[in-house]
Motif scaffolding. Structure first.
Motif, PDB file in Angstrom:
ATOM      1  N   PRO A 184       0.645  60.417  59.385  1.00 12.12           N
ATOM      2  CA  PRO A 184       0.113  60.039  58.062  1.00 12.12           C
ATOM      3  C   PRO A 184       0.409  58.578  57.682  1.00 12.12           C
ATOM      4  CG  PRO A 184       1.200  62.170  57.928  1.00 12.12           C
ATOM      5  CD  PRO A 184       1.519  61.600  59.290  1.00 12.12           C
ATOM      6  N   THR A 185       1.534  58.060  58.110  1.00  7.93           N
ATOM      7  CA  THR A 185       1.918  56.685  57.774  1.00  7.93           C
ATOM      8  C   THR A 185       1.380  55.685  58.786  1.00  7.93           C
ATOM      9  OG1 THR A 185       3.966  57.548  56.807  1.00  7.93           O
ATOM     10  CG2 THR A 185       3.881  55.177  57.247  1.00  7.93           C
ATOM     11  N   TYR A 186       1.419  56.057  60.060  1.00 11.12           N
ATOM     12  CA  TYR A 186       1.007  55.160  61.146  1.00 11.12           C
ATOM     13  C   TYR A 186      -0.181  55.793  61.866  1.00 11.12           C
ATOM     14  CZ  TYR A 186       5.629  53.250  60.247  1.00 11.12           C
ATOM     15  OH  TYR A 186       6.735  52.713  59.640  1.00 11.12           O
ATOM     16  N   GLU A 187      -1.335  55.774  61.211  1.00 11.27           N
ATOM     17  CA  GLU A 187      -2.538  56.406  61.742  1.00 11.27           C
ATOM     18  C   GLU A 187      -2.839  55.881  63.147  1.00 11.27           C
ATOM     19  OE1 GLU A 187      -7.230  56.740  60.604  1.00 11.27           O
ATOM     20  OE2 GLU A 187      -5.781  56.478  58.971  1.00 11.27           O
ATOM     21  N   GLY A 188      -3.045  56.811  64.071  1.00  8.86           N
ATOM     22  CA  GLY A 188      -3.386  56.432  65.438  1.00  8.86           C
ATOM     23  C   GLY A 188      -2.200  56.040  66.296  1.00  8.86           C
ATOM     24  N   ILE A 189      -0.982  56.321  65.843  1.00 11.56           N
ATOM     25  CA  ILE A 189       0.199  55.984  66.641  1.00 11.56           C
ATOM     26  C   ILE A 189       0.076  56.672  68.007  1.00 11.56           C
ATOM     27  CG2 ILE A 189       1.628  57.865  65.729  1.00 11.56           C
ATOM     28  CD1 ILE A 189       3.999  55.838  65.895  1.00 11.56           C
ATOM     29  N   SER A 190       0.402  55.948  69.052  1.00 11.05           N
ATOM     30  CA  SER A 190       0.183  56.470  70.400  1.00 11.05           C
ATOM     31  C   SER A 190       1.423  57.178  70.939  1.00 11.05           C
ATOM     32  CB  SER A 190      -0.212  55.338  71.348  1.00 11.05           C
ATOM     33  OG  SER A 190       0.896  54.495  71.599  1.00 11.05           O
ATOM     34  N   PHE A 191       1.181  58.103  71.868  1.00 12.51           N
ATOM     35  CA  PHE A 191       2.277  58.768  72.561  1.00 12.51           C
ATOM     36  C   PHE A 191       3.117  57.733  73.302  1.00 12.51           C
ATOM     37  CE2 PHE A 191      -0.021  62.788  72.053  1.00 12.51           C
ATOM     38  CZ  PHE A 191       1.027  63.650  71.836  1.00 12.51           C
ATOM     39  N   ASP A 192       2.447  56.726  73.871  1.00  8.41           N
ATOM     40  CA  ASP A 192       3.164  55.690  74.615  1.00  8.41           C
ATOM     41  C   ASP A 192       4.193  54.986  73.731  1.00  8.41           C
ATOM     42  OD1 ASP A 192       3.646  54.069  76.952  1.00  8.41           O
ATOM     43  OD2 ASP A 192       2.607  52.460  75.889  1.00  8.41           O
ATOM     44  N   THR A 193       3.786  54.613  72.525  1.00 13.73           N
ATOM     45  CA  THR A 193       4.691  53.948  71.584  1.00 13.73           C
ATOM     46  C   THR A 193       5.871  54.852  71.250  1.00 13.73           C
ATOM     47  OG1 THR A 193       2.918  52.629  70.622  1.00 13.73           O
ATOM     48  CG2 THR A 193       4.877  52.969  69.257  1.00 13.73           C
ATOM     49  N   VAL A 194       5.585  56.104  70.978  1.00 12.09           N
ATOM     50  CA  VAL A 194       6.636  57.045  70.611  1.00 12.09           C
ATOM     51  C   VAL A 194       7.592  57.265  71.777  1.00 12.09           C
ATOM     52  CG1 VAL A 194       7.093  59.457  69.993  1.00 12.09           C
ATOM     53  CG2 VAL A 194       5.328  58.168  68.781  1.00 12.09           C
ATOM     54  N   TYR A 195       7.057  57.536  72.961  1.00 12.04           N
ATOM     55  CA  TYR A 195       7.919  57.784  74.121  1.00 12.04           C
ATOM     56  C   TYR A 195       8.739  56.560  74.495  1.00 12.04           C
ATOM     57  CZ  TYR A 195       6.248  62.451  75.165  1.00 12.04           C
ATOM     58  OH  TYR A 195       5.986  63.788  75.099  1.00 12.04           O
ATOM     59  N   ARG A 196       8.132  55.393  74.430  1.00 16.61           N
ATOM     60  CA  ARG A 196       8.862  54.156  74.752  1.00 16.61           C
ATOM     61  C   ARG A 196      10.069  53.997  73.825  1.00 16.61           C
ATOM     62  NH1 ARG A 196       4.742  51.117  74.784  1.00 16.61           N
ATOM     63  NH2 ARG A 196       4.875  50.415  72.633  1.00 16.61           N
ATOM     64  N   ASN A 197       9.870  54.253  72.536  1.00 16.97           N
ATOM     65  CA  ASN A 197      10.968  54.137  71.570  1.00 16.97           C
ATOM     66  C   ASN A 197      11.991  55.246  71.734  1.00 16.97           C
ATOM     67  OD1 ASN A 197      10.668  51.807  69.555  1.00 16.97           O
ATOM     68  ND2 ASN A 197       8.579  52.568  69.784  1.00 16.97           N
ATOM     69  N   LEU A 198      11.547  56.456  72.023  1.00 19.54           N
ATOM     70  CA  LEU A 198      12.491  57.552  72.247  1.00 19.54           C
ATOM     71  C   LEU A 198      13.396  57.249  73.435  1.00 19.54           C
ATOM     72  CD1 LEU A 198      10.254  60.687  71.596  1.00 19.54           C
ATOM     73  CD2 LEU A 198      12.110  59.825  70.154  1.00 19.54           C
ATOM     74  N   HIS A 199      12.827  56.723  74.492  1.00 17.49           N
ATOM     75  CA  HIS A 199      13.637  56.397  75.660  1.00 17.49           C
ATOM     76  C   HIS A 199      14.560  55.210  75.387  1.00 17.49           C
ATOM     77  CE1 HIS A 199      12.116  59.481  78.256  1.00 17.49           C
ATOM     78  NE2 HIS A 199      10.896  59.198  77.849  1.00 17.49           N
ATOM     79  N   LEU A 200      14.099  54.257  74.592  1.00 14.90           N
ATOM     80  CA  LEU A 200      14.966  53.147  74.189  1.00 14.90           C
ATOM     81  C   LEU A 200      16.152  53.688  73.395  1.00 14.90           C
ATOM     82  CD1 LEU A 200      15.652  50.103  73.633  1.00 14.90           C
ATOM     83  CD2 LEU A 200      14.271  50.358  71.583  1.00 14.90           C
ATOM     84  N   PHE A 201      15.880  54.556  72.420  1.00 19.69           N
ATOM     85  CA  PHE A 201      16.949  55.133  71.593  1.00 19.69           C
ATOM     86  C   PHE A 201      17.934  55.929  72.456  1.00 19.69           C
ATOM     87  CE2 PHE A 201      13.734  55.439  67.849  1.00 19.69           C
ATOM     88  CZ  PHE A 201      13.862  54.089  67.606  1.00 19.69           C
ATOM     89  N   ASP A 202      17.417  56.636  73.452  1.00 20.49           N
ATOM     90  CA  ASP A 202      18.286  57.384  74.362  1.00 20.49           C
ATOM     91  C   ASP A 202      19.142  56.418  75.185  1.00 20.49           C
ATOM     92  OD1 ASP A 202      19.358  59.596  75.797  1.00 20.49           O
ATOM     93  OD2 ASP A 202      17.830  59.359  77.340  1.00 20.49           O
ATOM     94  N   ASP A 203      18.532  55.369  75.716  1.00 20.69           N
ATOM     95  CA  ASP A 203      19.278  54.372  76.511  1.00 20.69           C
ATOM     96  C   ASP A 203      20.362  53.688  75.693  1.00 20.69           C
ATOM     97  OD1 ASP A 203      17.717  54.953  78.715  1.00 20.69           O
ATOM     98  OD2 ASP A 203      16.426  53.188  78.499  1.00 20.69           O
ATOM     99  N   VAL A 204      20.051  53.387  74.427  1.00 23.19           N
ATOM    100  CA  VAL A 204      21.008  52.721  73.540  1.00 23.19           C
ATOM    101  C   VAL A 204      22.128  53.679  73.134  1.00 23.19           C
ATOM    102  CG1 VAL A 204      21.218  51.704  71.220  1.00 23.19           C
ATOM    103  CG2 VAL A 204      19.358  50.997  72.702  1.00 23.19           C
ATOM    104  N   GLY A 205      21.850  54.977  73.177  1.00 28.26           N
ATOM    105  CA  GLY A 205      22.868  55.973  72.858  1.00 28.26           C
ATOM    106  C   GLY A 205      22.807  56.514  71.448  1.00 28.26           C
ATOM    107  N   VAL A 206      21.701  56.295  70.754  1.00 28.92           N
ATOM    108  CA  VAL A 206      21.599  56.813  69.384  1.00 28.92           C
ATOM    109  C   VAL A 206      20.886  58.161  69.338  1.00 28.92           C
ATOM    110  CG1 VAL A 206      21.759  54.549  68.304  1.00 28.92           C
ATOM    111  CG2 VAL A 206      19.508  55.490  68.810  1.00 28.92           C
ATOM    112  N   LEU A 207      20.233  58.551  70.440  1.00 26.17           N
ATOM    113  CA  LEU A 207      19.634  59.877  70.538  1.00 26.17           C
ATOM    114  C   LEU A 207      20.236  60.611  71.724  1.00 26.17           C
ATOM    115  CD1 LEU A 207      15.754  59.550  69.974  1.00 26.17           C
ATOM    116  CD2 LEU A 207      17.494  60.282  68.346  1.00 26.17           C
ATOM    117  N   GLU A 208      20.353  61.922  71.569  1.00 27.28           N
ATOM    118  CA  GLU A 208      20.728  62.811  72.664  1.00 27.28           C
ATOM    119  C   GLU A 208      19.458  63.523  73.108  1.00 27.28           C
ATOM    120  OE1 GLU A 208      23.577  65.562  71.099  1.00 27.28           O
ATOM    121  OE2 GLU A 208      25.114  64.031  70.877  1.00 27.28           O
ATOM    122  N   THR A 209      19.390  63.885  74.373  1.00 26.72           N
ATOM    123  CA  THR A 209      18.220  64.612  74.863  1.00 26.72           C
ATOM    124  C   THR A 209      18.643  65.905  75.539  1.00 26.72           C
ATOM    125  OG1 THR A 209      18.220  63.542  77.025  1.00 26.72           O
ATOM    126  CG2 THR A 209      16.956  62.468  75.284  1.00 26.72           C
TER     127      THR A 209
END
Length: 137
Positions: A46-71
């Motif tokens: 709703p906020t970021y119309e058309g947001i891509s899976f690529d953008t989301v996955y790239r950021n999720l993996h960045l957050f995981d690499d940085v250590g702020v997300l657990e998977t």
């Protein structure tokens, strides 16, 4: 880890903290348990119309690499949650709703005894099943 700590850690490691990244982290800060990339996209759409899976996955993996997300992996799909690194613990994870419950018991003392001369570099211990709410439905 709280939202402010996660944002600080990303900055500390030299990455930008855009509004989109902050919104992604806010989603996980408010979630009760592990969530999928699809859950995040549905939240952001709703906020970021058309947001891509690529953008989301790239950021999720960045957050995981940085250590702020657990998977973890549930039902063949990767799930994410805000890291909770304040103390050593493990999780019970509901296979239906993704909610988690901390478990303070760690089997590593016994493992260290069994593998006395092995160099253990890390571990992950998770228990899967159904939470009381999902059992009732």
């Amino acid at each position: 880890m709280e939202l402010k700590e996660a944002i600080q850690e990303i900055k500390k490691q030299g990455y930008k903290t855009t509004a989109k990244r902050q919104d992604m982290l806010q989603f996980f800060a408010e979630a009760d348990g592990y969530r999928t990339a699809k859950d995040l996209i549905n939240h952001l759409e709703p906020t970021y119309e058309g947001i891509s899976f690529d953008t989301v996955y790239r950021n999720l993996h960045l957050f995981d690499d940085v250590g702020v997300l657990e998977t973890t992996e549930l039902n063949g799909e990767k799930h994410f949650r805000l890291s909770c690194s304040h103390h050593h613990h493990h999780h019970f994870i509901c296979k239906d709703c993704g909610k988690t419950k901390e478990i303070d018991v760690c089997p590593m003392d016994e493992v260290h005894q069994s593998l006395g001369n092995y160099a253990i570099e890390g571990h992950k211990f998770e228990i899967y099943g159904l939470c009381p709410v999902c059992q009732a439905t």
